[in-house]
Design a protein around this motif. Structure first.
Motif, PDB file in Angstrom:
ATOM      1  N   LEU A 556      -9.410  -1.621  -8.595  1.00 49.11           N
ATOM      2  CA  LEU A 556      -8.821  -2.943  -8.723  1.00 49.11           C
ATOM      3  C   LEU A 556      -9.841  -4.043  -8.487  1.00 49.11           C
ATOM      4  CD1 LEU A 556      -6.020  -4.341  -9.135  1.00 49.11           C
ATOM      5  CD2 LEU A 556      -5.794  -4.356  -6.647  1.00 49.11           C
ATOM      6  N   ARG A 557     -10.861  -3.766  -7.684  1.00 49.11           N
ATOM      7  CA  ARG A 557     -11.851  -4.780  -7.325  1.00 49.11           C
ATOM      8  C   ARG A 557     -13.106  -4.732  -8.202  1.00 49.11           C
ATOM      9  NH1 ARG A 557     -10.988  -7.067  -2.273  1.00 49.11           N
ATOM     10  NH2 ARG A 557      -9.371  -6.059  -1.024  1.00 49.11           N
ATOM     11  N   ALA A 558     -13.084  -3.997  -9.290  1.00 47.98           N
ATOM     12  CA  ALA A 558     -14.308  -3.809 -10.074  1.00 47.98           C
ATOM     13  C   ALA A 558     -14.867  -5.135 -10.560  1.00 47.98           C
ATOM     14  CB  ALA A 558     -14.028  -2.882 -11.257  1.00 47.98           C
ATOM     15  N   GLY A 559     -14.038  -5.997 -11.163  1.00 52.20           N
ATOM     16  CA  GLY A 559     -14.523  -7.277 -11.661  1.00 52.20           C
ATOM     17  C   GLY A 559     -15.000  -8.189 -10.555  1.00 52.20           C
ATOM     18  N   GLU A 560     -14.236  -8.272  -9.470  1.00 50.45           N
ATOM     19  CA  GLU A 560     -14.622  -9.127  -8.344  1.00 50.45           C
ATOM     20  C   GLU A 560     -15.930  -8.666  -7.727  1.00 50.45           C
ATOM     21  OE1 GLU A 560     -13.151  -9.059  -3.846  1.00 50.45           O
ATOM     22  OE2 GLU A 560     -11.590  -9.812  -5.204  1.00 50.45           O
ATOM     23  N   MET A 623      -0.451  -3.172   1.963  1.00 51.85           N
ATOM     24  CA  MET A 623      -0.461  -1.823   1.410  1.00 51.85           C
ATOM     25  C   MET A 623      -1.156  -0.874   2.365  1.00 51.85           C
ATOM     26  SD  MET A 623      -1.809  -0.640  -2.369  1.00 51.85           S
ATOM     27  CE  MET A 623      -0.414  -1.406  -3.203  1.00 51.85           C
ATOM     28  N   ALA A 624      -0.723   0.380   2.336  1.00 55.41           N
ATOM     29  CA  ALA A 624      -1.362   1.440   3.108  1.00 55.41           C
ATOM     30  C   ALA A 624      -1.567   2.635   2.198  1.00 55.41           C
ATOM     31  CB  ALA A 624      -0.522   1.830   4.316  1.00 55.41           C
ATOM     32  N   ALA A 625      -2.691   3.312   2.352  1.00 57.76           N
ATOM     33  CA  ALA A 625      -2.984   4.543   1.621  1.00 57.76           C
ATOM     34  C   ALA A 625      -2.847   5.710   2.586  1.00 57.76           C
ATOM     35  CB  ALA A 625      -4.391   4.503   1.035  1.00 57.76           C
ATOM     36  N   VAL A 626      -2.049   6.696   2.198  1.00 60.51           N
ATOM     37  CA  VAL A 626      -1.840   7.894   3.011  1.00 60.51           C
ATOM     38  C   VAL A 626      -2.250   9.086   2.164  1.00 60.51           C
ATOM     39  CG1 VAL A 626      -0.220   9.223   4.391  1.00 60.51           C
ATOM     40  CG2 VAL A 626       0.109   6.764   4.138  1.00 60.51           C
ATOM     41  N   SER A 627      -3.178   9.895   2.663  1.00 59.07           N
ATOM     42  CA  SER A 627      -3.690  11.023   1.899  1.00 59.07           C
ATOM     43  C   SER A 627      -3.722  12.269   2.760  1.00 59.07           C
ATOM     44  CB  SER A 627      -5.095  10.720   1.364  1.00 59.07           C
ATOM     45  OG  SER A 627      -5.982  10.433   2.432  1.00 59.07           O
ATOM     46  N   GLY A 628      -3.677  13.426   2.080  1.00 60.20           N
ATOM     47  CA  GLY A 628      -3.713  14.691   2.784  1.00 60.20           C
ATOM     48  C   GLY A 628      -3.360  15.827   1.853  1.00 60.20           C
ATOM     49  N   PRO A 629      -3.362  17.062   2.347  1.00 60.83           N
ATOM     50  CA  PRO A 629      -2.917  18.192   1.533  1.00 60.83           C
ATOM     51  C   PRO A 629      -1.480  17.970   1.074  1.00 60.83           C
ATOM     52  CG  PRO A 629      -4.013  18.952   3.530  1.00 60.83           C
ATOM     53  CD  PRO A 629      -3.828  17.481   3.681  1.00 60.83           C
ATOM     54  N   ILE A 718      -4.422   7.933   7.377  1.00 67.96           N
ATOM     55  CA  ILE A 718      -3.763   6.654   7.091  1.00 67.96           C
ATOM     56  C   ILE A 718      -4.824   5.570   7.076  1.00 67.96           C
ATOM     57  CG2 ILE A 718      -2.064   4.980   7.913  1.00 67.96           C
ATOM     58  CD1 ILE A 718      -0.684   7.300   9.375  1.00 67.96           C
ATOM     59  N   ARG A 719      -4.775   4.741   6.049  1.00 68.06           N
ATOM     60  CA  ARG A 719      -5.668   3.593   5.993  1.00 68.06           C
ATOM     61  C   ARG A 719      -4.866   2.379   5.552  1.00 68.06           C
ATOM     62  NH1 ARG A 719     -12.001   3.461   4.545  1.00 68.06           N
ATOM     63  NH2 ARG A 719     -12.360   1.302   5.134  1.00 68.06           N
ATOM     64  N   VAL A 720      -4.687   1.442   6.455  1.00 67.63           N
ATOM     65  CA  VAL A 720      -3.975   0.206   6.155  1.00 67.63           C
ATOM     66  C   VAL A 720      -4.947  -0.764   5.488  1.00 67.63           C
ATOM     67  CG1 VAL A 720      -2.693  -1.724   7.141  1.00 67.63           C
ATOM     68  CG2 VAL A 720      -2.393   0.567   8.075  1.00 67.63           C
ATOM     69  N   ASP A 721      -4.477  -1.439   4.443  1.00 67.38           N
ATOM     70  CA  ASP A 721      -5.312  -2.352   3.653  1.00 67.38           C
ATOM     71  C   ASP A 721      -6.573  -1.651   3.160  1.00 67.38           C
ATOM     72  OD1 ASP A 721      -3.487  -4.364   4.108  1.00 67.38           O
ATOM     73  OD2 ASP A 721      -4.540  -5.143   5.852  1.00 67.38           O
ATOM     74  N   PRO A 722      -6.435  -0.606   2.344  1.00 65.92           N
ATOM     75  CA  PRO A 722      -7.618   0.126   1.882  1.00 65.92           C
ATOM     76  C   PRO A 722      -8.465  -0.722   0.950  1.00 65.92           C
ATOM     77  CG  PRO A 722      -5.682   0.856   0.676  1.00 65.92           C
ATOM     78  CD  PRO A 722      -5.189  -0.087   1.743  1.00 65.92           C
ATOM     79  N   LEU A 723      -9.786  -0.503   1.022  1.00 66.39           N
ATOM     80  CA  LEU A 723     -10.684  -1.220   0.122  1.00 66.39           C
ATOM     81  C   LEU A 723     -10.546  -0.726  -1.313  1.00 66.39           C
ATOM     82  CD1 LEU A 723     -14.078  -1.618   2.013  1.00 66.39           C
ATOM     83  CD2 LEU A 723     -12.357  -3.348   1.552  1.00 66.39           C
ATOM     84  N   ASP A 724     -10.484   0.602  -1.483  1.00 69.28           N
ATOM     85  CA  ASP A 724     -10.418   1.206  -2.806  1.00 69.28           C
ATOM     86  C   ASP A 724      -8.986   1.602  -3.107  1.00 69.28           C
ATOM     87  OD1 ASP A 724     -13.190   1.002  -3.024  1.00 69.28           O
ATOM     88  OD2 ASP A 724     -13.458   2.889  -1.949  1.00 69.28           O
ATOM     89  N   ILE A 725      -8.407   0.955  -4.103  1.00 65.60           N
ATOM     90  CA  ILE A 725      -7.044   1.278  -4.511  1.00 65.60           C
ATOM     91  C   ILE A 725      -7.058   2.164  -5.748  1.00 65.60           C
ATOM     92  CG2 ILE A 725      -4.874   0.282  -5.339  1.00 65.60           C
ATOM     93  CD1 ILE A 725      -5.400  -2.106  -3.594  1.00 65.60           C
ATOM     94  N   GLY A 726      -8.089   2.026  -6.596  1.00 65.51           N
ATOM     95  CA  GLY A 726      -8.197   2.853  -7.779  1.00 65.51           C
ATOM     96  C   GLY A 726      -7.503   2.234  -8.979  1.00 65.51           C
TER      97      GLY A 726
END
Length: 726
Positions: A556-560, A623-629, A718-726
Motif C-alpha cells: 500500500l505504501r509503494a508510491g509514498e 488495523m492489526a495484522a495477526v499471523s501464524g500457522p 500480533i502487530r498493531v498498525d503494521p507497516l507492510d499491509i501488502g
C-alpha cells in the motif's frame, strides 16, 4: 583469590591459628547466635522492613498473561536501597507448596523493577522476599512507567517488553560516575533559515516563550535541516525546558549532533545511539535521567528518553522504516512521540523533505499545523527534475543497447563538468535478479526455485537462496537461453559507469559500506536508497534508476515510499539556479513521479489520504495484522472477542521470502506455511481492538495452547498498525 592472599587473610585474622580451627570457631559462633544470619538471596529467617514491608515488583517475563505486578517482602537489610524505580532480582515460579517459616522460597532468579512500596499486600498467601537489589539507582520513574504502560496498551504488548526497549542495560562503571550540575539555559536563537517557511519564525518564538506548538514541517531541499532542528532545540532550552530529537539512523543523528554542538557547545546535549556502545550509551542516558542535560538526539530507542520538563519532541523522516521497532510490541517513534506530546503537553515537530500520509492526517485533523515554504522558495531551492518513461526508452537507441537512456548519459556528462553525480539504484549487489530475455520469466534455481544471480567477472550463475551454481540454465517456459537483468544492482551499475567514464572515479555506498560524505570534485557516486552520502557543495546531478522497481512493490505504501526515497536523494542536489538536474527513469504519468516533478510531496500525501479514506485503510482506520500457522490462527480468532465494528480481511498465505540471510520482522519461520488476517476498525475503536487482541493472546498463552510458544516466541504474532499491509 590467590593462595598468597588466602594465607595472608588467614594469618591476620587468626593470629597464627590454623585455618581448620578458624572455620570451626566461625561455625560455632554462628550456631550460638541469638538471631541467625540471613542466607543471601533467600533471606531465610531475616526480619522484614518495619515500614512499608511490601514491594510491588514488575518482573521481566514479557509474557502477556503475566503482565501485572507481583508483591514481595522487603528484608530489613534492603529497606534503605529497595526504593521505587530500582532494579531488583526476585525468585519467581516457586509455587505455593514450597513455604518455610511463613515465607515462600525457591523459584528461579529473574530481573525486575520495584514499582512502589506498600504497607500491606492484597495477596492472601505467603510472600517471597526480594533476593537482591541490583543497584540503588532509580531508573524507572512514574512518568516513564506511565508512558510505557500506554505504549503497551496501544500495541497489545506487555509492559516488560516496552521497558526493555526504554531502559538500556546497566553498566556499573557508568553508574558509579557522580552526577554533574545542569547547564544554564542558553539564549533564544535567531530564526535564520526558519524565515523561509510560513510561520517558521513564530514557531521558534512560541518555543522560546514556553509555548507548545505542534507542526508538520516539510523541509526545503538542502543541508540546512539539521541546523534548523538544532535551533528549535535551542529555543526550547531557552525557555528552561528539555527537548528530544529522534532520527532514523546514526548518520542523520551525527549531523544533528554536530549542529547542536556548534550552537550550544560541548556537553550540552546527549547522543543516544546503538553505535555508542553499552557503557557510553548508559552513561549518556543517566545524564538525561539525572537532569544533567535536557537535550537529547538519538535513534529509535531514544523515543523513551527520560528528559526532564519536556518541552519539545522532534521526529525527522517519519516514513523511514527504521522508526518502527522490530521487537515486540513493535512501537513506532511517531506514535510514541505523539503520546508524549499529548501527555506532557509539550511541543511537537514532525519534519521531513517528503510527507507521509500519517503526517497529512495530523494536519487535516487539526492536531498539528502545517509548516511549509511558499512555491517561490520551493522553486528556488529544488533542482530541475526530468523524466524518462517507457515511450522514451522504446524510441531511444542508446537505452536498447545499454541500460541508461540518452537523457541520463547527457545529464551525467554535463554534471561531471561541475561536480559529483549521484546514481540511485534500488538494489545492492551485482545483478540481484535475472529473467528470460524472450518471455521475461524469472530465472530460478532447479534445486530450490530460488532466484538466480549473476556474479562478478562473468562467473556462472548462482542461486541467491541455496548458493548452488547453475552453468547450463534454460527457460522452462519458452526454452530460451538468453538472460536479461530485471533490476541491476549497485556494483554492476558502478562497473558499467566506470567503463563509460574511465577517467572519473566511481564510489559506491550501500549495506557493505555506507559513505557519509564525498568531496565536491567530479565523481560518480552509486548508492542504494537511504545510503546516499552528502556531497560538499551538493551534487551537480542525480540519476534515479529503475523507478518501476520501487513503484511496483505489492504494498500500500509503494508510491509514498518511492517518492520519499526520490526526494531524499534529490534534496542532496544543487538548486536549479546552480545547474542541479535530476533524471528519474519512471513513467511520467504516475502520481508519485508527477509529485516529484512539481516537488509537491504534501499534495501527494493529501491525495493518498483521500484514497485511503475511501477504501477504509490506515491511517484513517486502525488495523492489526495477526499471523501464524493456519490451525493456531483459526483458534485464536475463534477465541478473540473483537469489537462489533471490526472487519476481518483474510486469511491469506504469508509470502515466504525464502531462506535468505535477511527476513522481515514477523515473517514465518523458515519452512513453515503461515497465514495472515488483517483486522480493521473505524477511528475511536483502536484501543478496544488492541485490548481484545491482548486478552485473547494472554488467555491462549495461559492455557498453554498447542504451539502457543515456539522457541520462546508466540506462534501467533500480533502487530498493531503494521507497516507492510501488502
Amino acid at each position: 583469590m590467590s593462595s598468597e592472599n588466602g594465607a595472608g587473610v588467614g594469618a591476620g585474622a587468626g593470629g597464627g591459628v590454623p585455618e581448620a580451627e578458624q572455620l570451626a570457631l566461625i561455625r560455632d559462633s554462628v550456631r550460638g547466635a541469638k538471631v541467625p544470619r540471613a542466607k543471601p538471596r533467600t533471606w531465610r529467617g531475616a526480619a522484614l522492613a518495619k515500614e512499608l514491608p511490601v514491594a510491588r515488583v514488575l518482573v521481566d517475563k514479557g509474557v502477556l498473561h503475566l503482565d501485572r505486578y507481583f508483591d514481595y517482602a522487603v528484608p530489613e537489610e534492603l529497606d534503605e536501597v529497595a526504593q521505587p524505580g530500582v532494579r531488583v532480582r526476585v525468585r519467581f515460579g516457586a509455587g505455593s507448596r514450597n513455604v518455610r517459616e511463613g515465607r515462600r522460597e525457591g523459584g528461579g532468579l529473574i530481573d525486575g523493577f520495584i514499582v512502589e512500596r506498600c504497607a500491606e499486600t492484597e495477596y492472601s498467601g505467603p510472600l517471597a522476599a526480594l533476593a537482591q537489589v541490583v543497584s540503588p539507582e532509580p531508573v524507572l520513574d512514574a512518568g516513564l512507567l506511565e508512558l510505557a504502560r500506554a505504549v503497551a496498551d496501544r500495541y497489545a504488548g506487555s509492559l516488560a517488553d516496552v521497558l526493555q526497549l526504554a531502559i538500556p542495560p546497566r553498566h556499573a562503571r557508568a553508574e558509579s560516575r557522580a552526577a554533574g550540575a545542569p547547564a544554564a539555559p542558553p539564549a533564544a536563537p535567531d530564526a535564520e533559515t526558519w524565515r523561509r517557511y510560513g510561520h517558521g519564525a513564530e514557531f521558534l518564538g512560541a518555543l522560546a516563550s514556553g509555548g507548545s506548538p505542534r507542526a508538520v514541517w516539510t523541509a526545503l531541499p538542502g543541508p540546512q535541516w539539521a541546523e534548523e532542528i538544532a535551533r528549535a532545540v535551542q529555543a526550547t532550552l531557552a525557555s528552561g525546558r528539555g527537548a528530544l530529537v529522534v532520527v532514523p539512523t546514526g548518520r542523520p543523528a551525527a549531523r544533528v549532533d554536530a549542529a547542536l554542538t556548534a550552537l550550544l557547545g560541548e556537553g550540552q546535549h546527549a547522543l543516544l545511539t546503538a553505535d555508542a556502545g553499552q557503557e557510553r550509551r548508559y552513561r549518556e542516558w543517566l545524564s538525561v535521567r539525572r537532569g544533567e542535560v535536557r537535550a537529547v538526539v538519538g535513534t529509535r530507542a531514544a523515543m523513551f528518553a527520560p528528559v526532564r520538563d519536556l518541552g519539545l519532541v522532534v521526529v525527522w523522516d517519519d516514513g523511514d522504516s527504521n522508526h518502527s521497532e522490530d521487537r515486540a510490541p513493535f512501537p513506532h517513534v511517531r506514535e510514541v512521540l505523539e503520546l508524549r506530546a499529548t501527555r506532557d503537553k509539550c511541543g511537537f515537530l514532525l519534519g521531513s523533505w517528503s510527507c507521509t500520509v500519517e503526517a497529512a492526517q495530523l494536519v487535516e485533523s487539526g492536531w498539528a499545523a502545517p509548516l511549509v515554504a511558499d512555491r517561490e522558495q520551493v522553486r528556488g531551492a529544488a533542482p530541475l527534475v526530468r523524466t524518462v518513461g517507457d515511450g522514451d526508452l522504446a524510441r531511444d537507441e542508446a537505452a536498447r543497447a545499454a541500460r541508461l537512456p540518452t537523457l541520463a548519459w547527457r545529464a551525467v556528462r554535463e554534471g561531471l563538468k561541475h561536480g559529483p553525480v549521484l546514481v540511485q539504484v534500488p538494489r545492492r549487489g551485482y545483478v540481484p535478479r535475472l529473467a528470460c530475455e524472450r518471455c521475461r520469466e524469472p530465472a530460478r534455481c532447479r534445486r530450490c526455485a530460488g532466484p538466480l544471480e549473476a556474479q562478478e567477472g562473468g562467473a556462472a550463475l548462482r542461486c541467491g537462496w541455496c548458493g548452488v551454481a547453475e552453468a547450463a540454465w534454460h527457460c522452462d517456459s519458452c526454452g530460451g537461453f538468453r538472460l536479461r537483468a530485471q533490476v541491476v544492482g549497485a556494483r554492476r551499475t558502478a562497473e558499467e559507469l566506470g567503463r563509460a567514464f574511465p577517467a572519473v572515479p566511481v564510489r559506491t555506498s550501500g549495506r557493505e559500506q555506507v559513505l557519509d560524505t564525498v568531496p565536491g570534485a567530479p565523481a560518480l557516486v552509486v548508492s542504494t536508497p537511504g545510503a546516499e552520502p552528502v556531497a560538499e557543495g551538493g551534487y551537480a546531478a542525480a540519476l534515479l534508476l529503475d523507478g518501476w522497481a520501487m513503484l511496483g512493490r505489492p504494498d500500500l505504501r509503494a508510491g509514498e515510499d518511492a517518492l520519499r526515497r526520490w526526494i531524499g536523494a534529490a534534496s542532496l542536489v544543487r538548486p536549479q539556479g546552480a545547474g542541479g538536474t535530476v533524471v528519474v527513469v519512471a513513467e511520467p504519468t504516475l502520481r508519485p513521479v508527477q509529485a516529484l516533478v512539481r516537488w509537491d510531496p504534501v499534495g501527494h500525501a493529501v491525495r493518498e489520504l483521500a484514497d485511503r479514506a475511501e477504501l477504509g485503510f490506515p491511517p484513517v482506520s486502525r488495523m492489526a495484522a495477526v499471523s501464524g500457522p493456519p490451525e493456531a490462527l483459526a483458534g485464536f480468532l475463534a477465541g478473540a472477542e473483537l469489537p462489533p465494528e471490526a472487519v476481518v480481511l483474510g486469511p491469506v498465505p504469508v509470502r515466504d521470502p525464502g531462506p535468505g540471510p535477511t527476513r522481515r520482522p514477523g515473517a514465518a519461520p523458515a519452512g513453515e506455511q503461515w497465514e495472515r488476517v488483517l483486522i480493521r476498525v473505524p477511528p475511536g475503536s483502536g484501543a478496544a481492538l488492541a485490548a481484545s487482541l491482548k486478552t485473547a493472546q494472554a488467555a491462549r498463552m495461559a492455557r498453554g495452547a498447542k504451539g502457543a510458544r515456539e522457541g520462546g516466541a508466540e506462534a501467533v504474532r500480533i502487530r498493531v498498525d503494521p507497516l507492510d499491509i501488502g
